[in-house]
Design a protein around this motif. Structure first.
Motif, PDB file in Angstrom:
ATOM      1  N   ALA A   1      40.278  47.435  45.649  1.00  0.00           N
ATOM      2  CA  ALA A   1      39.407  46.358  46.534  1.00  0.00           C
ATOM      3  C   ALA A   1      40.161  44.945  46.756  1.00  0.00           C
ATOM      4  O   ALA A   1      40.058  44.471  47.892  1.00  0.00           O
ATOM      5  CB  ALA A   1      37.967  46.143  45.804  1.00  0.00           C
ATOM      6  N   LEU A   2      40.897  44.578  45.902  1.00  0.00           N
ATOM      7  CA  LEU A   2      41.602  43.177  45.792  1.00  0.00           C
ATOM      8  C   LEU A   2      42.616  43.494  46.828  1.00  0.00           C
ATOM      9  O   LEU A   2      43.001  42.567  47.881  1.00  0.00           O
ATOM     10  CB  LEU A   2      42.209  42.896  44.656  1.00  0.00           C
ATOM     11  N   LEU A   3      43.375  44.698  47.131  1.00  0.00           N
ATOM     12  CA  LEU A   3      44.431  44.687  48.105  1.00  0.00           C
ATOM     13  C   LEU A   3      43.796  44.561  49.528  1.00  0.00           C
ATOM     14  O   LEU A   3      44.349  44.265  50.418  1.00  0.00           O
ATOM     15  CB  LEU A   3      45.046  46.057  48.029  1.00  0.00           C
ATOM     16  N   GLY A   4      42.453  45.079  49.711  1.00  0.00           N
ATOM     17  CA  GLY A   4      41.862  45.008  50.926  1.00  0.00           C
ATOM     18  C   GLY A   4      41.465  43.614  51.158  1.00  0.00           C
ATOM     19  O   GLY A   4      41.092  43.229  52.522  1.00  0.00           O
ATOM     20  N   THR A   5      41.773  42.634  50.076  1.00  0.00           N
ATOM     21  CA  THR A   5      41.406  41.086  50.845  1.00  0.00           C
ATOM     22  C   THR A   5      42.699  40.414  51.239  1.00  0.00           C
ATOM     23  O   THR A   5      42.479  39.411  51.345  1.00  0.00           O
ATOM     24  CB  THR A   5      41.022  40.475  49.502  1.00  0.00           C
ATOM     25  N   GLY A   6      43.651  41.287  51.199  1.00  0.00           N
ATOM     26  CA  GLY A   6      45.166  40.695  51.415  1.00  0.00           C
ATOM     27  C   GLY A   6      45.911  40.436  50.337  1.00  0.00           C
ATOM     28  O   GLY A   6      47.041  39.798  50.498  1.00  0.00           O
ATOM     29  N   LEU A   7      45.599  40.480  48.991  1.00  0.00           N
ATOM     30  CA  LEU A   7      46.532  40.292  48.088  1.00  0.00           C
ATOM     31  C   LEU A   7      47.727  41.493  48.173  1.00  0.00           C
ATOM     32  O   LEU A   7      47.542  42.617  48.480  1.00  0.00           O
ATOM     33  CB  LEU A   7      45.508  40.660  46.624  1.00  0.00           C
ATOM     34  N   THR A   8      48.686  40.937  47.799  1.00  0.00           N
ATOM     35  CA  THR A   8      50.086  41.950  47.731  1.00  0.00           C
ATOM     36  C   THR A   8      50.401  41.846  46.102  1.00  0.00           C
ATOM     37  O   THR A   8      50.262  41.084  45.282  1.00  0.00           O
ATOM     38  CB  THR A   8      50.988  41.232  48.547  1.00  0.00           C
ATOM     39  N   PRO A   9      51.255  42.993  45.807  1.00  0.00           N
ATOM     40  CA  PRO A   9      51.598  43.118  44.531  1.00  0.00           C
ATOM     41  C   PRO A   9      52.519  42.004  43.843  1.00  0.00           C
ATOM     42  O   PRO A   9      52.738  41.727  42.960  1.00  0.00           O
ATOM     43  CB  PRO A   9      52.371  44.602  44.644  1.00  0.00           C
ATOM     44  N   GLN A  10      53.250  41.370  45.096  1.00  0.00           N
ATOM     45  CA  GLN A  10      54.390  40.337  44.859  1.00  0.00           C
ATOM     46  C   GLN A  10      53.531  38.840  44.496  1.00  0.00           C
ATOM     47  O   GLN A  10      54.317  38.066  43.864  1.00  0.00           O
ATOM     48  CB  GLN A  10      55.297  40.081  46.028  1.00  0.00           C
ATOM     49  N   GLU A  11      52.314  38.696  44.960  1.00  0.00           N
ATOM     50  CA  GLU A  11      51.772  37.387  44.660  1.00  0.00           C
ATOM     51  C   GLU A  11      51.706  36.834  43.474  1.00  0.00           C
ATOM     52  O   GLU A  11      51.303  37.926  42.484  1.00  0.00           O
ATOM     53  CB  GLU A  11      50.399  37.519  45.469  1.00  0.00           C
ATOM     54  N   VAL A  12      51.859  35.745  42.977  1.00  0.00           N
ATOM     55  CA  VAL A  12      51.935  35.401  41.332  1.00  0.00           C
ATOM     56  C   VAL A  12      50.353  35.129  41.202  1.00  0.00           C
ATOM     57  O   VAL A  12      49.745  34.284  41.865  1.00  0.00           O
ATOM     58  CB  VAL A  12      53.018  34.208  41.461  1.00  0.00           C
ATOM     59  N   VAL A  13      50.011  35.720  40.259  1.00  0.00           N
ATOM     60  CA  VAL A  13      48.495  35.423  39.805  1.00  0.00           C
ATOM     61  C   VAL A  13      48.669  35.276  38.055  1.00  0.00           C
ATOM     62  O   VAL A  13      49.371  36.088  37.552  1.00  0.00           O
ATOM     63  CB  VAL A  13      47.694  36.733  40.076  1.00  0.00           C
ATOM     64  N   GLY A  14      48.377  34.268  37.758  1.00  0.00           N
ATOM     65  CA  GLY A  14      48.531  33.812  36.432  1.00  0.00           C
ATOM     66  C   GLY A  14      47.845  34.654  35.441  1.00  0.00           C
ATOM     67  O   GLY A  14      46.615  35.223  35.622  1.00  0.00           O
ATOM     68  N   CYS A  15      48.458  34.919  34.295  1.00  0.00           N
ATOM     69  CA  CYS A  15      47.910  35.618  32.999  1.00  0.00           C
ATOM     70  C   CYS A  15      47.678  34.772  31.972  1.00  0.00           C
ATOM     71  O   CYS A  15      48.422  34.902  30.950  1.00  0.00           O
ATOM     72  CB  CYS A  15      48.448  36.949  33.023  1.00  0.00           C
ATOM     73  N   PRO A  16      46.666  33.873  32.043  1.00  0.00           N
ATOM     74  CA  PRO A  16      46.408  33.228  30.693  1.00  0.00           C
ATOM     75  C   PRO A  16      45.746  33.799  29.416  1.00  0.00           C
ATOM     76  O   PRO A  16      45.190  34.906  29.945  1.00  0.00           O
ATOM     77  CB  PRO A  16      45.511  31.675  31.345  1.00  0.00           C
ATOM     78  N   PRO A  17      45.650  33.196  28.541  1.00  0.00           N
ATOM     79  CA  PRO A  17      44.934  33.922  27.370  1.00  0.00           C
ATOM     80  C   PRO A  17      43.416  34.195  27.681  1.00  0.00           C
ATOM     81  O   PRO A  17      42.878  35.155  27.358  1.00  0.00           O
ATOM     82  CB  PRO A  17      44.836  33.254  26.085  1.00  0.00           C
ATOM     83  N   THR A  18      42.848  33.099  28.132  1.00  0.00           N
ATOM     84  CA  THR A  18      41.264  33.276  28.639  1.00  0.00           C
ATOM     85  C   THR A  18      40.989  32.738  30.131  1.00  0.00           C
ATOM     86  O   THR A  18      42.008  32.025  30.735  1.00  0.00           O
ATOM     87  CB  THR A  18      40.625  32.265  27.731  1.00  0.00           C
ATOM     88  N   ALA A  19      40.171  33.149  30.441  1.00  0.00           N
ATOM     89  CA  ALA A  19      39.444  32.625  32.015  1.00  0.00           C
ATOM     90  C   ALA A  19      38.062  32.439  31.811  1.00  0.00           C
ATOM     91  O   ALA A  19      37.444  33.308  31.085  1.00  0.00           O
ATOM     92  CB  ALA A  19      39.961  33.624  32.793  1.00  0.00           C
ATOM     93  N   THR A  20      37.549  31.557  32.445  1.00  0.00           N
ATOM     94  CA  THR A  20      36.163  31.197  32.364  1.00  0.00           C
ATOM     95  C   THR A  20      35.459  31.236  33.972  1.00  0.00           C
ATOM     96  O   THR A  20      36.094  30.843  34.785  1.00  0.00           O
ATOM     97  CB  THR A  20      35.860  29.847  32.014  1.00  0.00           C
ATOM     98  N   VAL A  21      34.507  32.090  34.085  1.00  0.00           N
ATOM     99  CA  VAL A  21      33.610  32.135  35.151  1.00  0.00           C
ATOM    100  C   VAL A  21      32.169  31.538  34.832  1.00  0.00           C
ATOM    101  O   VAL A  21      31.592  32.336  34.008  1.00  0.00           O
ATOM    102  CB  VAL A  21      33.617  33.594  35.799  1.00  0.00           C
TER     103      VAL A  21
END
Length: 416
Positions: free
Chosen positions: A301-321
């Motif tokens: 689903a995310l690749l369909g939004t234009g995300l690429t495997p090379q895009e930097v996406v942070g991986c912190p210990p926690t995330a809040t929504v």
């Protein structure tokens, strides 16, 4: 009526009405006084359950049926308790069945493979009241081999007889569970019938003398047809062994686990394993949050939004929504890395942070693209999954990591 039946009618009735002047010859010309007709059900040869290579997965093997004859039991509760210790049956239920049975009845306790019976034979044989029957039953290579899928064969239960609408009679050998029951009409074939004229015993004949019979009519049975499966015996045994090893190592949590192996090019299901092996077929019909295995769907689903495997996406210990905090397994963090690394390390917080890019129906559409929630032609019942379309931001975030309201069976995720 036939002419023979009309000739048997007697007009000399004092009331002036016709009456039947019956003689055994009306039923059959060779039937005389004292003779009787006996109808015997002739079972058909049961079809085989075949594996992917065409070899039989289930074949006749020796079994021993352990039972109790109430008239021989000196202490029913004690006997039931001891049998429960040896062969793991419900002592209270067994006591009730023995007590309710007629004195000379055979009250079944358990049917064991010969290989399972031999080690406990010396514990069972001396128990007062135990009786034994030896026969063969269609069995898989091992007790656990795809047991929940294949099912078992045995004497028809009252439930099976009632559900068959007359096809199965009490005493028939029939499928009791799994595919053996689901496809019983195909596997069992159609029994035949033999009608025999049994002559009256000769005067002075011993009461123990065998009655003389002559077959008058026979309808031969129609043998059952084989059932072809995609299971691979070698892969199935490896799956069973893998689950047994996981349980022994304490890696199966509460001891309940399932495994499905699928041939990727064809989609054929090669193995269906459950532990414990008895009970429902959780591998096909279980409904569970798929957890991190669902990240493959989220990635689609995310690749369909234009995300690429090379895009930097942070991986912190926690995330809040929206006030809901999500964390990684054991609080791990990979830092700022390409999404390909997030995926490889199954980073929860990276996926949660990306969930805002997905519209309400994106995850459901991606799930449908890989078969989740679809209609499958598997040949037996299976839960193919459920991916809600939409929800709050928190619900979508939870869904991206296979939590929340997303549900799937092991076979559904194996096919992704």
């Amino acid at each position: 009526p036939t002419s023979a039946q009309l000739e048997a009618l007697d007009p000399d009735d004092p009331e002036g009405a016709w009456a039947v002047a019956f003689s055994p010859a009306v039923v059959h010309p060779e039937l005389a006084d004292g003779d009787r007709l006996a109808a015997t059900r002739v079972p058909a040869a049961r079809g085989q359950v075949l594996g992917r290579d065409g070899a039989a997965l289930v074949a006749d093997a020796p079994v021993v049926e352990v039972g109790v004859q109430p008239s021989r039991a000196t202490d029913v509760p004690a006997l039931a308790a001891r049998l429960a210790e040896v062969v793991d049956v419900d002592a209270a239920a067994l006591t009730e069945r023995i007590t309710a049975a007629s004195p000379d009845a055979f009250v079944p306790v358990i049917t064991l493979r010969r290989s399972d019976y031999d080690p406990v034979r010396d514990q069972l044989q001396p128990l007062p009241g135990t009786v034994f029957r030896e026969s063969t039953r269609p069995l898989a290579p091992t007790r656990d081999f795809a047991r929940a899928l294949l099912g078992t064969v045995g004497a028809a239960s009252e439930e099976v007889v009632e559900a068959s609408e007359g096809r199965v009679l009490a005493g028939d050998t029939t499928g009791l569970s799994g595919l053996q029951r689901e496809y019983d009409a195909q596997l069992a074939g159609t029994p035949g019938t033999s009608v025999t004229l049994v002559r009256a015993p000769e005067p002075g004949a011993s009461e123990d003398a065998e009655p003389v019979g002559e077959e008058l009519h026979a309808v031969p049975p129609a043998d059952g047809a084989d059932l072809q499966l995609s299971l691979d015996a070698r892969v199935q045994q490896a799956a069973d062994a893998a689950l047994a090893g996981a349980v022994a190592a304490g890696a199966a949590g509460n001891g309940s686990a399932s495994l499905v192996a699928v041939d990727v090019p064809t989609g054929d299901v090669l193995a269906v394993a459950n532990t414990p092996s008895s009970g429902s077929n959780r591998a096909l019909t279980g409904q569970y949050p798929p957890g991190s295995t669902f990240k493959a769907v989220s990635t689609l689903a995310l690749l369909g939004t234009g995300l690429t495997p090379q895009e930097v996406v942070g991986c912190p210990p926690t995330a809040t929504v929206d006030g809901r905090s999500f964390r990684n397994f054991e609080g791990g963090a990979a830092g700022d890395v390409p999404f390909a690394v997030d995926f490889a390390q199954s980073c929860n917080t990276a996926f949660v942070s990306l969930s805002g890019r997905l519209d309400a129906a994106a995850l459901a559409a991606a799930g449908a693209d890989v078969g989740l929630g679809g209609t499958w032609s598997l040949g037996t019942g299976a839960f193919t999954g459920s991916v809600p379309a939409g929800g709050s931001a928190v619900e979508v975030a939870a869904a991206t990591i296979g939590q929340g309201e997303v549900l799937a069976s092991p076979v559904a995720m194996a096919a992704v």
